[in-house]
Design a protein around this motif. Structure first.
Motif, mmCIF file in Angstrom:
data_model
loop_
_atom_site.group_PDB
_atom_site.id
_atom_site.type_symbol
_atom_site.label_atom_id
_atom_site.label_comp_id
_atom_site.label_asym_id
_atom_site.label_seq_id
_atom_site.Cartn_x
_atom_site.Cartn_y
_atom_site.Cartn_z
ATOM 1 N N ILE A 61 24.310 9.940 -20.100
ATOM 2 C CA ILE A 61 24.207 10.137 -21.548
ATOM 3 C C ILE A 61 25.587 10.208 -22.186
ATOM 4 O O ILE A 61 25.710 10.232 -23.405
ATOM 5 N N TYR A 62 26.620 10.254 -21.351
ATOM 6 C CA TYR A 62 27.980 10.335 -21.854
ATOM 7 C C TYR A 62 28.639 8.956 -21.808
ATOM 8 O O TYR A 62 28.011 7.960 -21.438
ATOM 9 N N ILE A 63 29.926 8.919 -22.179
ATOM 10 C CA ILE A 63 30.659 7.660 -22.129
ATOM 11 C C ILE A 63 30.735 7.186 -20.684
ATOM 12 O O ILE A 63 31.113 7.959 -19.806
ATOM 13 N N PRO A 64 30.375 5.945 -20.384
ATOM 14 C CA PRO A 64 30.433 5.440 -19.011
ATOM 15 C C PRO A 64 31.847 5.570 -18.441
ATOM 16 O O PRO A 64 32.838 5.488 -19.164
ATOM 17 N N ALA A 65 31.927 5.776 -17.136
ATOM 18 C CA ALA A 65 33.224 5.992 -16.490
ATOM 19 C C ALA A 65 33.164 5.497 -15.053
ATOM 20 O O ALA A 65 32.092 5.206 -14.514
ATOM 21 N N ALA A 66 34.327 5.395 -14.442
ATOM 22 C CA ALA A 66 34.441 5.173 -13.000
ATOM 23 C C ALA A 66 34.907 6.487 -12.400
ATOM 24 O O ALA A 66 36.006 6.964 -12.712
ATOM 25 N N LYS A 67 34.078 7.089 -11.561
ATOM 26 C CA LYS A 67 34.368 8.420 -11.028
ATOM 27 C C LYS A 67 34.572 8.361 -9.520
ATOM 28 O O LYS A 67 33.777 7.744 -8.805
ATOM 29 N N PHE A 68 35.611 9.029 -9.071
ATOM 30 C CA PHE A 68 35.883 9.155 -7.642
ATOM 31 C C PHE A 68 35.816 10.639 -7.292
ATOM 32 O O PHE A 68 36.714 11.413 -7.641
ATOM 33 N N HIS A 69 34.730 11.044 -6.635
ATOM 34 C CA HIS A 69 34.570 12.424 -6.205
ATOM 35 C C HIS A 69 35.118 12.542 -4.781
ATOM 36 O O HIS A 69 34.641 11.852 -3.880
ATOM 37 N N PHE A 70 36.089 13.399 -4.582
ATOM 38 C CA PHE A 70 36.690 13.518 -3.250
ATOM 39 C C PHE A 70 36.560 14.949 -2.732
ATOM 40 O O PHE A 70 36.591 15.923 -3.489
ATOM 41 N N GLU A 71 36.407 15.043 -1.422
ATOM 42 C CA GLU A 71 36.299 16.337 -0.751
ATOM 43 C C GLU A 71 37.028 16.257 0.579
ATOM 44 O O GLU A 71 36.776 15.355 1.383
ATOM 45 N N LEU A 72 37.946 17.196 0.814
ATOM 46 C CA LEU A 72 38.740 17.197 2.033
ATOM 47 C C LEU A 72 38.091 18.058 3.097
ATOM 48 O O LEU A 72 37.607 19.157 2.809
ATOM 49 N N SER A 73 38.103 17.574 4.316
ATOM 50 C CA SER A 73 37.572 18.347 5.430
ATOM 51 C C SER A 73 38.553 19.452 5.805
ATOM 52 O O SER A 73 39.767 19.243 5.789
ATOM 53 N N PRO A 74 38.054 20.657 6.156
ATOM 54 C CA PRO A 74 38.957 21.734 6.597
ATOM 55 C C PRO A 74 39.488 21.503 8.012
ATOM 56 O O PRO A 74 40.336 22.246 8.483
ATOM 57 N N MET A 75 38.965 20.478 8.682
ATOM 58 C CA MET A 75 39.403 20.161 10.034
ATOM 59 C C MET A 75 40.282 18.915 10.009
ATOM 60 O O MET A 75 40.226 18.127 9.057
ATOM 61 N N GLN A 76 41.092 18.758 11.033
ATOM 62 C CA GLN A 76 41.895 17.561 11.165
ATOM 63 C C GLN A 76 41.814 17.035 12.594
ATOM 64 O O GLN A 76 41.540 17.788 13.530
ATOM 65 N N VAL A 77 42.008 15.752 12.727
ATOM 66 C CA VAL A 77 41.974 15.100 14.033
ATOM 67 C C VAL A 77 43.415 14.956 14.532
ATOM 68 O O VAL A 77 44.278 14.447 13.813
ATOM 69 N N VAL A 78 43.663 15.412 15.742
ATOM 70 C CA VAL A 78 44.987 15.302 16.357
ATOM 71 C C VAL A 78 44.887 14.354 17.552
ATOM 72 O O VAL A 78 44.127 14.598 18.492
ATOM 73 N N ILE A 79 45.626 13.266 17.474
ATOM 74 C CA ILE A 79 45.678 12.292 18.567
ATOM 75 C C ILE A 79 47.043 12.432 19.234
ATOM 76 O O ILE A 79 48.078 12.232 18.600
ATOM 77 N N THR A 80 47.036 12.797 20.503
ATOM 78 C CA THR A 80 48.280 13.064 21.223
ATOM 79 C C THR A 80 48.532 11.975 22.255
ATOM 80 O O THR A 80 47.655 11.664 23.071
ATOM 81 N N GLU A 81 49.714 11.399 22.187
ATOM 82 C CA GLU A 81 50.107 10.401 23.177
ATOM 83 C C GLU A 81 50.474 11.116 24.477
ATOM 84 O O GLU A 81 51.234 12.084 24.470
ATOM 85 N N GLU A 82 49.937 10.642 25.599
ATOM 86 C CA GLU A 82 50.153 11.283 26.892
ATOM 87 C C GLU A 82 50.873 10.323 27.835
ATOM 88 O O GLU A 82 50.240 9.548 28.570
ATOM 89 N N PRO A 83 52.202 10.313 27.834
ATOM 90 C CA PRO A 83 52.928 9.416 28.754
ATOM 91 C C PRO A 83 52.830 9.921 30.198
ATOM 92 O O PRO A 83 52.798 11.125 30.453
ATOM 93 N N LYS A 84 52.804 9.027 31.160
ATOM 94 C CA LYS A 84 52.728 9.408 32.574
ATOM 95 C C LYS A 84 54.128 9.694 33.115
ATOM 96 O O LYS A 84 55.105 9.043 32.734
ATOM 97 N N SER A 85 54.201 10.638 34.034
ATOM 98 C CA SER A 85 55.501 11.010 34.603
ATOM 99 C C SER A 85 55.938 9.976 35.634
ATOM 100 O O SER A 85 55.119 9.364 36.326
ATOM 101 N N PHE A 86 57.262 9.812 35.733
ATOM 102 C CA PHE A 86 57.813 8.851 36.687
ATOM 103 C C PHE A 86 57.573 9.313 38.120
ATOM 104 O O PHE A 86 57.362 8.501 39.025
#
Length: 477
Positions: A411-436
């Motif tokens: 019923i209001y003026i048309p718009a382009a809306k982006f609703h965003f929500e951040l997760s309280p968690m994060q993904v950690v990707i750890t590189e695991e090099p092999k020992s010599f």
């Protein structure tokens, strides 16, 4: 003193005299096979050593980039004029930032999304616009009614043609037109003329001049551009007060630099008048590309792009918020080289940090009028850590997101809306090099193991052959 014979007694590798050993074809064949097998296993182990492995964990967000999140975007609206395009930000904490301009750039575009000129600069309205009388006791007609048939003729005739594109005429415009007609007679003076266009009748004429809000006052100038641009006239949008006195004062300021004898613009005039503060170039096309960035708090919020003006009203039934997203990402912008380097290590990373790039969201008007296009974004932070010399080194921090879009009536003026929500968690990707050391241990195990197994097989094979020869000799006797 320890004798040499006692030292020799601890020798693990006792030597067999050469004259007691003999070579065999079976032993030679088995040795070649064992050597090839050792080389194959060594290559596999070397490849495994050089390959980077990763481990993934989900932890509570420990962001090091502060409490604010940057949103970069580049969005094209084929049917929204830069004159009214506005970027707003809000969140659940009550933050409301309207019509952000400092970090936003706008470019007029044609229906094919091609730019039609340089950057469009908006001039914010810093005060409440006066519109003049709502009701006039006596009807006054001072402006000329313009149509698609006579518009160009009037535009070529008068140095200044001020046109009010309207859906509901305000009396102040007609009163101002009548006063100016008395002061600057169109036949005797001919420097200025006020006209009006009824956009409920002249729909195509209003569309040709990219009118998207009412009333829109445009000032057309006749000058050198008539020769250079084959009759195309420069024009500006007027954003000043719209009461009778303000309109008359502004038009007189526009007329002042024009010499009565020649009707030519004094383009180099230093004359300062109030009109300079209330005019800005009118858009050359009906579309707009909005690009830039905003900073938002890391809480659920909204990025809204819509039409906004404190001096106009909008016909929401005619507004179309279709758009094409060229770029939309969260967090720091990542260089192409960095993304290329990371994807070589972790191929599945980076596929969702710009998920909406290149997507089109078009309202074909199947749903009718007043259609708002909404995007629901779920954002999660991903951090890549590399381990060198037993120390953790952050390699990359990016925000990836999922997106779900929908079209809905409002019923209001048309718009382009982006609703965003951040997760309280994060993904950690750890590189695991092999020992010599692990690599060397495995190589030694390969060589020793294959050599030992091959020796045992050779011994079994050699003894079996000898036994078979003895049995054969026994049968002969």
């Amino acid at each position: 003193m320890i004798s040499s014979s006692k030292i020799k007694s601890v020798d693990f590798y006792r030597k067999i005299p050469r004259d007691l050993t003999e070579a065999s074809l079976s032993g030679a064949g088995l040795s070649i096979i064992a050597a090839l097998f050792m080389m194959f296993l060594f290559g596999m182990e070397l490849n495994n050593y050089l390959t980077v492995t990763t481990s993934t964990a989900v932890i509570v967000d420990r962001s090091s980039d502060g409490d604010f999140l940057r949103i970069d975007f580049n969005i094209s609206f084929p049917s929204l004029s830069c004159e009214f395009a506005a970027v707003d930000v809000s969140d659940v904490l009550g933050t409301n930032r309207l019509n952000i301009t400092k970090t936003i750039r706008k470019f007029s575009i044609d229906p094919d999304l091609r730019p039609t000129g340089s950057e469009f600069h908006s001039v914010p309205v810093t005060h409440f616009i006066k519109h003049g009388e709502e009701v006039d006791e006596e009807s006054v007609e001072g402006s000329v009614s313009l149509t698609a048939t006579n518009f160009d003729a009037y535009a070529h005739q008068y140095p200044i043609l001020a046109v009010n594109f309207f859906r509901s005429m305000k009396p102040s415009w007609e009163k101002a037109a009548a006063i100016l007609r008395e002061r600057y007679d169109p036949e005797m003076d001919g420097r200025v003329l006020l006209g009006n266009v009824d956009c409920t009748v002249e729909v195509e004429l209003c569309r040709r001049h990219h009118i998207q809000a009412y009333p829109s006052i445009r000032i057309f100038r006749k000058g050198s551009d008539v020769r250079d641009d084959h009759g195309h006239h420069e024009h500006e949008s007027y954003y000043g007060d719209r009461d009778t006195d303000s309109l008359v004062k502004t038009m007189e300021g526009l007329v002042a630099p024009i010499h009565l004898e020649s009707h030519k613009l004094a383009l180099d005039s230093k004359h300062n008048n109030t009109a300079e503060n209330v005019k800005r170039p009118a858009p050359k096309a009906g579309g707009c590309r909005v690009e830039g960035y905003v900073r938002v708090k890391k809480v659920p919020g909204n990025l809204i792009i819509s039409a906004r003006s404190g001096a106009h009203s909008f016909d929401t039934s005619q507004m179309n918020m279709s758009h094409v997203i060229s770029h939309l990402s969260f967090g720091r912008k990542l260089s192409p080289k960095l993304m290329s380097d990371v994807q070589q290590l972790i191929p599945y990373l980076g596929g969702s940090h710009d998920r909406l790039n290149g997507r089109s969201f078009i309202n074909t008007r199947d749903l009718g009028a007043n259609v708002t296009i909404e995007h629901y974004l779920q954002i999660v932070k991903t951090e890549v850590i590399t381990r060198r010399h037993s120390l953790d080194h952050p390699l990359l921090e990016e925000y990836e997101y999922t997106a779900h879009s929908s079209l809905s009536q409002s019923i209001y003026i048309p718009a382009a809306k982006f609703h965003f929500e951040l997760s309280p968690m994060q993904v950690v990707i750890t590189e695991e090099p092999k020992s010599f050391s692990h690599f060397i241990t495995n190589v030694c195990a390969i060589i020793g193991g294959v050599f030992t197994v091959a020796g045992i097989l050779d011994s079994i094979l050699h003894n079996t052959v000898r036994l078979m020869k003895k049995v054969e000799l026994g049968k002969n006797f």
